[in-house]
Motif scaffolding. Sequence first.
Motif, PDB file in Angstrom:
ATOM      1  N   TRP A  69       0.784  -1.315  -0.209  1.00 12.75           N
ATOM      2  CA  TRP A  69       0.018  -0.101   0.036  1.00 12.75           C
ATOM      3  C   TRP A  69       0.895   1.459  -0.141  1.00 12.75           C
ATOM      4  O   TRP A  69       0.559   2.142  -0.660  1.00 12.75           O
ATOM      5  CB  TRP A  69      -0.856  -0.006   1.160  1.00 12.75           C
ATOM      6  N   HIS A  85      -8.190  -1.896  -3.959  1.00 14.52           N
ATOM      7  CA  HIS A  85      -8.089  -3.159  -3.498  1.00 14.52           C
ATOM      8  C   HIS A  85      -8.658  -4.136  -4.686  1.00 14.52           C
ATOM      9  O   HIS A  85      -9.880  -4.007  -5.082  1.00 14.52           O
ATOM     10  CB  HIS A  85      -8.739  -3.799  -2.093  1.00 14.52           C
ATOM     11  N   PRO A 165     -10.426   0.731   1.140  1.00 10.76           N
ATOM     12  CA  PRO A 165     -10.610   1.150  -0.172  1.00 10.76           C
ATOM     13  C   PRO A 165     -11.564   2.092  -0.536  1.00 10.76           C
ATOM     14  O   PRO A 165     -11.524   2.522  -1.663  1.00 10.76           O
ATOM     15  CB  PRO A 165     -11.229  -0.290  -0.585  1.00 10.76           C
TER      16      PRO A 165
END
Length: 264
Positions: A69, A85, A165
């Motif tokens: 990330w 994601h 997300p």
Amino acid sequence: MRTDHTFAICAYKESEYLEECIKSIKKQSLKSNIIMVTSTPNDFIKNMAKKNDIVLYINEGEGGITQDWNFAYRKANTRYITIAHQDDLYLTNYAKRAIEVLDKAWHPLIYFTNYTEIREGKFVSSNKLLRIKRLMLFPLKFAQFRKSQFVRRRILSLGSPICCPSVTFVKDNLPRCIFSKGFQSDEDWEAWEKISKLDGEFIYNPQILMGHRIHRESETSSVLKEGIRTKEDYVMFKKFWPSCIAKILTRLYAKSEKSNELSE
């Protein structure tokens, strides 16, 4: 086309849902930059990126969810960044609404939306866990509370109702490294806790604008089965409460997390 917003898709191994995620991003009513990152390069991911004309960056350093990330965050060279994601979906107006709100904001830190769950191919817009999270976020529906560190820290002291997300980061107003190494479950909660201390706005859109998939192979389901989340929950609650209260809240929180598990 907005050149100041990027969807950075984190791809891992060979997800059957990756192409569906890509299509939802490419169907946005307001087009943005799209990149893909991975620490598990393979022909499937490379072909998916090539097929959809997406630049693929390979993380050749240390792998792991937080490392990937952070790598995605660094590779997105725009003011606004959404870390997507691979299992999740974005509704058509996600980017449009995010940019409209952020462009008008005073000093935004993060923008995030309400969401629906995707369970076995079906959209579930209401269940006990979702109702609790929406109740926790209710104060942030009011613009006057966006800047309040007190309000957002009180919300986070009871758990993490922010769907990772669904978040768009405002890179100019945030540190270079968002997620801390070592967390496998609560890496997002830990990030929100750090960011909550900064001057700026937490902007919540109560409109459902993305779908978060719950399935047995997801990272969330894996860490629940291994008991990792309970340990990390306790670490997070201790950031807000004495140990005795943190233990009680951890036990209560563990019960709510069972809704992330699919019945066999």
